[in-house]
Structure formats: C-alpha cells, structure tokens
Write a protein that holds these residues in place. Structure first.
Motif, short mmCIF file in Angstrom:
data_model
loop_
_atom_site.label_atom_id
_atom_site.label_comp_id
_atom_site.label_asym_id
_atom_site.label_seq_id
_atom_site.Cartn_x
_atom_site.Cartn_y
_atom_site.Cartn_z
N LEU A 91 0.83 -1.21 0.00
CA LEU A 91 0.00 0.00 0.00
C LEU A 91 0.86 1.26 0.00
N HIS A 92 1.88 1.28 0.84
CA HIS A 92 2.73 2.46 0.95
C HIS A 92 3.52 2.70 -0.33
N ALA A 97 5.25 6.10 -4.90
CA ALA A 97 5.62 6.32 -6.29
C ALA A 97 4.98 7.60 -6.83
N GLU A 98 3.73 7.86 -6.43
CA GLU A 98 3.06 9.09 -6.87
C GLU A 98 3.70 10.32 -6.23
N ARG A 147 7.27 4.41 5.21
CA ARG A 147 6.77 5.75 5.50
C ARG A 147 7.91 6.71 5.82
N ALA A 148 8.92 6.21 6.55
CA ALA A 148 10.08 7.05 6.87
C ALA A 148 10.88 7.40 5.62
N GLN A 149 11.04 6.44 4.73
CA GLN A 149 11.78 6.68 3.48
C GLN A 149 11.06 7.70 2.61
N ARG A 150 9.74 7.66 2.65
CA ARG A 150 8.95 8.61 1.86
C ARG A 150 9.26 10.05 2.24
N GLN A 151 9.64 10.27 3.49
CA GLN A 151 9.89 11.62 3.99
C GLN A 151 11.13 12.26 3.39
N VAL A 217 -3.66 16.47 -2.01
CA VAL A 217 -3.74 16.89 -3.41
C VAL A 217 -2.31 16.94 -3.95
N LEU A 218 -2.05 16.21 -5.01
CA LEU A 218 -0.71 16.10 -5.57
C LEU A 218 -0.65 16.84 -6.91
N ASP A 219 0.06 17.97 -6.94
CA ASP A 219 0.33 18.70 -8.19
C ASP A 219 -0.90 19.02 -9.02
#
Length: 274
Positions: A91-92, A97-98, A147-151, A217-219
C-alpha cells in the motif's frame, strides 16, 4: 453501480432471450443473492465473475469491456481490506511512487499527524491501529520503514508541502503520551523549513466547513482521500478543483508560525509529562 447496471443489461439482452436473476444464478451455480448484489453495486465482481457472466449470458465478447471497467474501478477505489491482503508495504509503495513525481502537495488531516511528518514511533502506532481494525497485514515494521523513506521527499529542492492539521491531531492519544510528545517536538522543529508550510486550526477557530476526512492533493493532478473502507484516488478536474477549494476554505481558519508553535506547545504541556 455502473458496472452492475451493465451486467443487468447483459442479462436482459441474452441472444436466447431475457434471463431472470434466478435463472442466471442457476446457470452459474451461484446463490440468487449474488446476482442481485452484483447488479446493485453491493458486491464487487472478480474477473472470474465477469467472465462467467459474459459466457452465461451468451455474450463472451463483452468480457474485455467488463474487465476494463473493473480495472478502472479498482484503480480509483482501493479497498483497505483487499489491498492489505498483500501487506501494508505494498500500500505504501503505491502512494510513494506518486509522491516521488510530485513537486507540490496540499494536505489536510483532521485527527492524525500527516504521514510525511510522522516520527517512526508515532507511525508504528498508527499503522498498528489500522491493522487491528482491518486485520490481515503483519508487515508493520516494513510499513514504518517505507513511511520514513517517503519523507526524503521533504529534503529535495523544488518540493513544497502545504499541510493543515486540526488541533485534534495534536491531542489524539492514538499512541502513548511519551510518543505523542516526541511527535509534537518534531512538528515544532519543522516550522520554518523552506519546504514545509505547517498550519494548525485551533479548536477555538471559526470554521467555514466541517473539518472532515483527510486528503492529499498532488500537483493539481491527483487527490488521495481516505475513508474507513477505502482509499479514493480521484484524477478528474472537477474533484481536484473541489478538494483544492475545501483546502483553501479550511486554510482561512489556520494559524502559522509563532501561533502554530503556541498551539503545538499547549498540546504538549497538556500531556503532563515529567
């Protein structure tokens, strides 16, 4: 429901004559209730269900169309329970990726600290709560790492996060008080970062819209909104415009900078930690 209406249409237009729901169920070896649930949108068909339906109604050539409808549906409404069968990490990774290809985000959270700002300890408790509620996923530590890597996104040039949180998110004890204290300390430290604009809506603020479900909201190209049963991915212009309007309306009630610090510090003092 739209897919169900199309299935009903196929039942009505069988080459050999219209079938009743009971007749089709008997032909498929299904309970009669399954035909009704699929046609009325109360159950999601599987690819196997769609192929069997197309064959049983004498219209096997419609299967590719039905499968495409299902694929489009699944790409926009992602059932938590179904998705979690493959684990939290899966899921993460989809959302990560987005986010990786996004330059600017607008985030609203009404009862939890936004994932991009969470400490690992806080994230662990949030993920565990969802696992307890929905069952299935056991890869909690992998989800926390993801989740931490996403940051890392926050520390890249040309990225901006506009995040609004309601005061409830500062005070909700989804975790032990000591963990929440560490999370609040991190929030305070992020105020003033050049990639982060952090706004807090105090309980005492007058609001012009109900502070409801969180969303991202992404871009200006994608909205990701969460509900208890699913994660919604919305990419049509009307919905993106609506969610941006909601964010801007909520933002009218937010405080920033020193005033946001004050709210965060008040929540931390209320924990009464020694």
């Amino acid at each position: 429901m739209a897919l169900g209406a199309r299935l009903r249409e196929l039942r009505f237009t069988c080459p050999g004559g219209r079938l009743t729901g009971r007749q089709l169920a008997q032909r498929l070896g299904w309970p009669g209730s399954k035909v009704s649930k699929l046609e009325n949108g109360r159950q999601t068909a599987t690819p196997e269900d769609l192929r069997a339906w197309a064959d049983a109604t004498g219209q096997p050539g419609t299967y590719p169309e039905l499968a495409a409808r299902l694929a489009g549906f699944e790409s926009h409404i992602r059932s938590w329970r179904r998705a979690m069968a493959n684990g939290f990490q899966h899921l993460h990774e989809g959302l990560s990726a987005e986010i990786d290809r996004t330059s600017e985000m607008w985030v609203w959270e009404e009862s939890v600290i936004a994932g991009l700002l969470q400490t690992p300890e806080y994230a662990r408790h949030v993920v565990q709560r969802y696992a307890d509620l929905l069952g299935g996923a056991g890869d909690i530590e992998a989800a926390v790492r993801s989740r931490a890597q996403r940051q890392e996104w926050l520390y890249r040039s040309g990225r901006t996060l506009h995040v609004l949180i309601w005061e409830a998110a500062l005070r909700s004890l989804i975790c032990p008080p000591s963990v929440l204290a560490g999370q609040l300390d991190r929030l305070s430290g992020m105020i003033g970062m050049d990639t982060v604009e952090l706004g807090v809506i105090p309980f005492t603020a007058s609001v012009k819209i109900v502070p409801a479900n969180g969303f991202w909201v992404l871009d200006d190209r994608l909205v990701v909104a969460e509900d208890w049963h699913a994660e919604l991915w919305l990419d049509d212009a009307d919905n993106i415009t609506l969610y941006k309007k909601v964010w801007k309306t909520l933002n009218e009630s937010a405080v920033y900078g020193a005033d946001a610090h004050t709210g965060i510090n008040a929540a931390r003092r209320a924990l009464n930690l020694r």
